[in-house]
Structures are given as structure tokens and as C-alpha cells.
Scaffold this active site. Structure first.
Site, short mmCIF file in Angstrom:
data_model
loop_
_atom_site.label_atom_id
_atom_site.label_comp_id
_atom_site.label_asym_id
_atom_site.label_seq_id
_atom_site.Cartn_x
_atom_site.Cartn_y
_atom_site.Cartn_z
N HIS A 128 19.23 -5.01 22.09
CA HIS A 128 18.16 -6.01 22.15
C HIS A 128 17.22 -5.84 20.95
O HIS A 128 16.10 -5.34 21.08
CB HIS A 128 17.41 -5.82 23.47
CG HIS A 128 16.52 -6.94 23.87
ND1 HIS A 128 16.98 -8.21 24.15
CD2 HIS A 128 15.18 -7.00 24.06
CE1 HIS A 128 15.97 -8.98 24.50
NE2 HIS A 128 14.86 -8.27 24.44
N ASP A 179 23.67 -6.06 24.11
CA ASP A 179 22.37 -6.33 24.74
C ASP A 179 22.57 -6.47 26.24
O ASP A 179 23.05 -7.50 26.72
CB ASP A 179 21.77 -7.62 24.15
CG ASP A 179 20.34 -7.85 24.58
OD1 ASP A 179 19.88 -7.18 25.53
OD2 ASP A 179 19.66 -8.69 23.96
N SER A 220 13.74 -12.36 22.54
CA SER A 220 13.59 -12.14 23.96
C SER A 220 12.76 -13.26 24.59
O SER A 220 13.12 -14.43 24.48
CB SER A 220 12.99 -10.75 24.20
OG SER A 220 13.18 -10.34 25.54
#
Length: 761
Positions: A497, A467, A347
Site C-alpha cells: 500500500h 496490497d 488510499s
């Protein structure tokens, strides 16, 4: 369990024999295969002196234990090897399997049996049921001592660095920045964990703005309400300038040299880093400017923030100064470092890896970027709309700034610097322009694709095709924009994610070990990793190799022969319900139960398609107003087995990242019966229908054509599957919630879907 092995480096019989001997296995080329197998087994019982007893607990067929077999005159058969190999890897006879041949075929076992030394060598490199390779399990059990020297097997570094004698230290790296106009260069706090060794060693660096703490209350207070009016924008063409990446040249410091004087006891570590720590790689965690222990402003995604991380890599290469403390009176040299760095993290962390790579910084050899943002506009905006990341309606970049500006968590820092911080934050809140949702210079300065030609490092990306936080378009764009001169690799999984290094079905850790041993330790192991590795959505625990992310052929499917209308407005009760919980909206939308305003188009497929890339909707539409949102989703609809998007635990704490070090759970995506699966989706401001930089007026009740690119994916569709397309206006998870009374009419007879495939699929 099913084997998908990408990390094993094919080894010739003589090389296999020498590596096995080097590990201490008492093998002899003059002995029979049976004798060598017995010697291998007895040497593997590292915690038992009574190896007869250990052998008696293994079986070589359904009726004979191994001790009896080795005392007999019976010849060694393929079946005997199969029984023994499975047991060494943790599979239990009569529980996990009864017929070893059939079971090995089911699990796609990669080991051949032509040569005993090659066979045993490959067996050691295989993961067991618990997720650990056999060689790693044996090293953890004491096959090799933790002597703080490098030892290798099959081109990979082994866990022979003592994690009970780690050095933990803190330094403060001087950047070339002054992001709060303080008159001094910003300092960046660096937490270092490294083994005690005489070797100069490479570094696993995680650039994480979260690691020094987060300010949830401030972020929650800053979060925006999504209810509001969609703006009618003035037609124009947006102009932006790409600024060259540059920074102030630094000169060596003449300050006295000192060891680090600050230490720490604990930091939240990334377990992939832990795995490499025990294998001779330093771990460093850096949060960058605007975080606790550092100075400066949280500039959130721009190249100032990237430069604050780049300075740390420069320090590891002796180019800039690090101080022992904020007094700046003594410097610390990274004399333990070989200057070579791999970055890791998911991320925001992976995003910083991408940004760093685009600087071309010397010493950055590899990035392992998971679920990484490639342009911040695509994270918080889409096609001229404010578009919240999945699961976080109302978040924006200034909200993220509030979350990660952890200097305010230190009271002394707060009272000295909060006024300046608030002024800079207000400037940021204006610059993001939530009113229009348009691309502008602020977002352009946070678009790493503009500098992607500078990338020199080897690149590894992982991304979930489910995601909807950092959507797949991010990795699709950057992966396909990378220079052809570099080596690049992409793992695409069926999850959301999430990390994937701790999954049972793929040897990601071991593949990264082979790659980093090659790139950061200089081991000429001839390791070759495929460019695109994709988790097959039709079969449990199965990964496929593809040539590219993006097909070279387009298949066209018509959408119908009628005109259909979508109302935007909901009654107050329904609108309030959907605003309160967007999951209720999604559930109604996917069920198609007439509660949501939508057009539902079912397309039974007449042949197989391997969808690979961005689906596009070519639509003829008209609206009743000068503004409109068009949203779309594509579903694989109908009951069948599909992946859940979140991995579940297979075995708790079975994965060992060293010698009983930083253990973690082994996970895998469940494969269960379900009613639908989202393949792709997207949202579009019809005032931005041509391209991102062009704003056009909408003439009410006038037909016009649009081409609407949805999120990219790779997805196997079969003949007879039902492809469901849903067209609607407001998306209560992602877009502004404007409950105005307007409608969109779609002429389905003049509309079609294009599916990207590879020619022949």
C-alpha cells in the site's frame, strides 16, 4: 538502475533542434556533431564560468578527457557519446561501469545516436541516476529563470514557477448539503497553494479526510474485538436500490466579492502535487464535511461526502459560492483558475477521486487514483464476512469515522456539536451490521461501481499487487467497469500500500506531466500512454505493457485425489497467541509446520503461466456445522529472488520537485532471495457461497460445490515453480475469530484451480 521510459514523446530532428535552440543551447546545423556536442556541454555547465575545467573532468573513453578530445582532430565516435551521456546522467566511470556499451545495454538505455539533435533531445528527457531528468536538473541549475510563465520541453511543463513566492489562502466552499440538520448548508474548508502568475492555471486537488487532523484515541477506543461467534444466518435474498446521483441546484451569490482573508503557513503536502506546483499547477487540499474547519457530519464514503468535494470543483468553475470565513458575508471568486482539475492521492484520497469521477462533474479532467477503494463493502467485508483490511484487525467504517471526524479536535466545536455527532455515529454503527457481515443498502450507497457509467474524465490508477489493505480487487473491478468511451491507464506494481511516483525504475512523474500538460494545459503533444503497465515479478526494475487486466483464457489444474479435513478449533494457548499477534499465525501458516489447521496442496507447474486476473477455486466441500469460514491463499513457494513489498531508499533527498524545492528520497523495491510470495488470497462465508446477495443454509455433512474467486493479480510463473495452495478456516488477520469446534472436509478429487491467462501464454 534500469530504464523503463513511457513519458518520452518521439520527436523529429528539426523539431528536436528547434526545442534545443529554444532552451538556449547554441547549436548550429552547419556544424559537425562534435562541435554541437561541445557547445551543448559547455552550455550545460551553468554554475561554472571555467568550462574548460568542467570539460576536463569528463572523459570520452578510458584514457582521454573531454577537453583534450575537443581540442584534438579526433572524430566523434559512438563510444565517445556513450561515455559522455552516462556521465551527464550521473553514472560514474570505473565505479558504476567500465564498459559503456555493455552497461547501456544492461540498463535498457532508450536513446539512439542516429541524429545528434534527436539524440541530445532524448538525452535531456532521460532520468539520471538520482531520479531527475537531465532537463529538470538543468532547469533547477538555472537554464531557465523562474519567471512564473509556462515553458515546455518534449510536451511537458518545466519548473519555471517561483516556489519562493507562493500564495497560500483559505476559503470556505458552500455545499448543497446539511448533514447534521443544522438548518444551514455545510461549509468545506479549502487550503490553496498557488504560484504568483498572470496566467489562469489548472488545479491539482487532493481530497483527503485526513488532512485537517485525525483522532487516534477515539478510533482506538472504537476498534472492535475480532474474537466472537460467526452468525448462523436466515436464508434470504438481499434487496438493494441504486439511488440516482442528484443534488440541489445552486444559484450565483450576490454577496460582495473579496480576496481571501485567511492564510496558512504549512500543510502536509503530497510531493507529486509539489512537482506540479513548480510547473504552474495550483495545489488544493480539501478534507470535506465533518472535518476541522468544515461543518457537517463525517458520512464516510457515501455520495454526500463526495458532493462536498464536488462542490470545490464547481467553485473552481464559478458554479457555487466560497466565503472568506464562516460568517458567510463575503464571497471569494476563483478568478485564478482555468476550471480544469486533476485529483491525486492514495488510499482514502484516491477513493474520493473515484467517487468524484463517477459524478461526471464538469472540470474534472483527470484522476490519478492510487490504491483506491471502489466499493467500501469490499474494504471492510468479503463474501458475507466481516473482513478487516490487512494490518488493521477490528477496524470498521465507523472506526474510520471516529478517526477522521476531526471537528472534535477543536474544543469549541466539540462542546457544540459532539452530542449530535455521537447520535449520528451510533446510527452508522448499526447500519454497518457487523453481526451478519452481509451486503445491505448502507454498503450499496458506498459502492461507486453503481455509477461508473457517469465517468467522463481520463483515469489513471496505480495499485500494488501485494496490497492487502486496499486489495487488488478494487482496481480490478473499477478498471474493467469503466466506460469504453474514456481513456484509462493502470500501473500495477509489486509493492504493498505505497506510492510509486518516486521510484527509480519508472518515469511516473514525467508520464503524468505529459498527460496533464495535454489535458489541463491544452498542449497538443501527441502523448500516448499504454493502457496497462505491469512490473514484471521475475526481473529487477522491469516493466511490461499488457493489453488488459484480466486474461481471456482459463487453465485448469486438479488439486489431488483424496479427501482432507480442516479443523477450525485451536487449543486456548494457540488461539490466544494468534489473537495477540496475527503475524505469528501467518508465519506458521506459510511455513506449513503443522501448528496451524490447514490443507496444504503443492502443485509443481509443468509449463509457464502468465497469471492475469482472478484465480478461482472450484471445491467440493462439506461441513460439520451450520456455519463455516473458508479461507485460501496461493503462494509461489520455494527459494528464489522475489520483490520485497516495501520500497527502500536508493538516494536520500535526491529527487527535486522544482528548483531545490520539496526534495524527497528516490526509492525502489528490493529484489532479494526469499522463500515464498503470496500471489492471491480470499475468505468466504459458506452461507454466502452462491453470490453476495444470496444467503443459503448449510446442511451439516452434506456435500456441495462452490466456486471461490480470489484476489486478482498478474504474476509470471515458470515451469518447475511450486504453486502452493493453503486452505484453512479462520484468518486471524482478517476474519472474525470464532474458535468453535467445526470442521470442513474438501474432496480434492472433485476440486480444481483455474488460472486466468492470455491465450498462448
Amino acid at each position: 538502475m534500469r530504464y523503463n521510459q513511457f513519458s518520452y514523446i518521439p520527436t523529429k530532428p528539426n523539431e528536436a533542434f528547434e526545442e534545443l535552440k529554444g532552451l538556449g543551447f547554441p547549436l548550429n546545423k552547419k556544424n559537425s556533431d562534435k562541435a554541437n556536442l561541445e557547445a551543448f556541454l559547455r552550455h550545460s555547465f551553468l554554475n561554472q564560468t571555467d568550462t574548460d575545467y568542467a570539460l576536463s573532468l569528463l572523459i570520452v573513453d578510458a584514457k582521454t578527457d573531454a577537453l583534450t578530445f575537443f581540442k584534438s582532430n579526433s572524430d566523434l565516435t559512438l563510444e565517445n557519446l556513450q561515455w559522455i551521456y552516462l556521465q551527464l546522467l550521473g553514472f560514474i566511470p570505473f565505479v558504476d561501469f567500465k564498459d559503456p556499451k555493455a552497461f547501456l545495454q544492461d540498463i535498457n538505455f532508450p536513446v539512439s545516436y542516429d541524429n545528434i539533435f534527436q539524440s541530445l533531445h532524448h538525452l535531456l528527457a532521460c532520468r539520471g541516476k538520482s531520479g531527475n531528468t537531465l532537463i529538470d536538473q538543468l532547469v533547477a541549475d538555472g537554464l531557465l529563470h523562474a519567471d512564473n510563465h509556462y515553458h515546455f520541453f518534449n510536451g511537458k511543463s518545466l519548473a519555471t514557477f517561483n516556489t519562493n513566492q507562493l500564495i497560500r489562502e483559505v476559503v470556505y466552499v458552500e455545499t448543497s448539503l446539511d448533514t447534521m440538520s443544522s438548518g444551514e448548508h455545510d461549509l468545506v474548508k479549502v487550503n490553496i497553494i498557488r504560484p504568483t502568475t498572470e496566467h489562469t492555471i489548472p488545479t491539482m486537488m487532493t481530497a483527503s479526510p485526513y488532512h485537517q487532523g485525525i483522532n487516534d484515541p477515539a478510533a482506538d477506543q472504537k476498534t472492535y474485538q475480532m474474537e466472537g461467534a460467526l452468525a448462523v444466518k436466515q436464508p434470504k435474498h438481499i434487496q438493494v436500490d441504486t439511488k440516482p446521483f442528484k443534488e440541489e441546484v445552486k444559484h450565483p451569490s450576490k454577496l460582495p466579492i473579496s480576496p481571501a482573508t485567511e492564510s496558512f503557513t504549512h500543510i502536509d503536502s503530497y510531493s507529486l502535487n509539489d512537482y506540479f506546483l513548480s510547473r504552474g499547477f495550483a495545489n488544493i487540499y480539501v478534507s470535506g464535511v465533518g472535518t476541522a474547519g468544515s461543518t457537517g457530519f463525517m458520512t464516510s464514503g457515501d455520495y454526500q461526502q463526495i458532493q462536498s468535494f464536488k462542490a470545490v470543483i464547481d467553485w473552481l468553475n464559478g458554479k457555487v459560492t466560497a466565503f472568506t470565513s464562516h460568517k458567510r458575508d463575503k464571497q471569494v471568486k476563483a478568478n485564478w483558475s482555468n476550471g480544469l482539475v486533476a485529483t491525486t492521492g492514495k488510499s482514502y484520497l484516491g477513493t474520493m477521486s473515484t467517487g468524484l469521477a463517477t459524478t461526471g462533474v464538469e472540470g474534472l479532467k483527470v484522476i490519478i487514483a492510487e490504491a483506491a477503494i471502489s466499493t467500501w463493502y469490499d474494504y471492510y467485508r468479503e463474501n458475507g464476512l466481516v473482513c478487516s483490511p490487512g494490518g488493521y484487525p477490528g477496524e470498521d467504517l465507523d472506526v474510520l469515522t471516529e478517526l477522521t471526524y476531526s471537528r472534535n479536535l477543536l474544543a469549541g466545536d466539540y462542546i457544540k456539536n459532539n452530542d449530535c455527532y455521537q447520535a449520528l455515529l451510533n446510527e452508522q454503527s448499526k447500519a454497518i451490521d457487523r453481526q451478519s457481515g452481509d451486503y445491505n443498502q448502507y454498503w450499496h450507497d458506498r459502492n461507486y461501481l453503481t455509477h461508473v457509467n457517469n465517468v467522463k474524465s481520463r483515469v489513471v490508477y496505480t495499485h500494488g499487487l501485494q496490497d492487502w489493505n486496499v486489495k487488488p480487487r478494487h482496481v480490478y473491478k473499477v478498471f474493467n467497469a469503466l466506460p469504453q468511451t474514456i481513456k484509462k491507464h493502470l500501473f500495477l506494481h509489486q509493492g504493498q500500500h505505497v506510492y510509486m511516483h518516486n521510484w527509480q525504475s519508472i518515469d511516473f512523474r514525467e508520464s503524468m506531466n505529459a498527460l496533464l500538460s495535454q489535458e489541463l494545459l491544452g498542449i497538443d503533444n501527441h502523448f500516448q500512454l499504454e493502457e496497462v503497465i505491469w512490473q514484471d515479478n521475475t526481473t529487477e526494475q522491469t516493466w511490461q505493457v499488457l493489453d488488459a487486466f484480466g486474461g481471456n483464457h482459463q487453465e485448469q489444474i486438479g488439486l489431488g485425489d483424496s479427501k482432507k479435513l480442516i479443523d477450525n478449533h485451536y487449543d486456548k494457548e494457540a488461539f490466544d497467541t494468534y489473537c495477540k499477534d496475527f503475524n505469528v499465525f501467518k508465519n506458521d501458516l506459510f511455513k506449513g509446520n503443522n501448528k496451524t489447521n490447514q490443507i496444504t496442496i503443492n502443485l509443481p507447474l509443468k509449463k509457464n503461466y502468465l497469471l492475469n486476473g482472478q484465480c478461482k477455486l472450484h471445491l467440493r466441500v462439506k461441513t460439520s456445522d451450520k456455519k463455516a469460514i473458508l479461507s485460501a491463499q496461493i503462494l509461489d513457494y520455494g527459494p528464489k529472488k522475489r520483490f520485497k513489498d516495501t520500497p527502500t531508499i536508493k538516494f536520500l533527498n535526491s529527487l527535486d520537485n522544482g528548483k531545490n524545492f520539496a526534495r524527497e528520497a528516490l526509492r525502489e523495491l528490493p529484489f532479494t532471495k526469499d522463500h515464498y510470495r503470496v500471489i492471491s488470497k480470499g475468505v468466504l462465508n459458506l452461507q454466502n457461497r452462491t453470490d453476495l446477495l444470496t444467503i443459503e443454509a448449510i446442511e451439516p455433512e452434506q456435500w456441495f460445490d462452490i466456486e471461490f474467486s480470489l484476489q486478482p493479480s498478474i504474476y509470471q510463473l515458470s515451469k518447475g515453480d511450486n504453486l502452493r495452495i493453503i486452505l484453512y478456516t479462520t484468518d486471524f488477520e482478517h476474519t472474525i475469530r470464532d474458535n468453535a469446534s467445526y470442521s470442513i472436509t474438501v474432496d480434492l478429487s472433485q476440486s480444481y484451480l483455474t488460472i486466468p491467462t492470455n491465450q498462448g501464454n
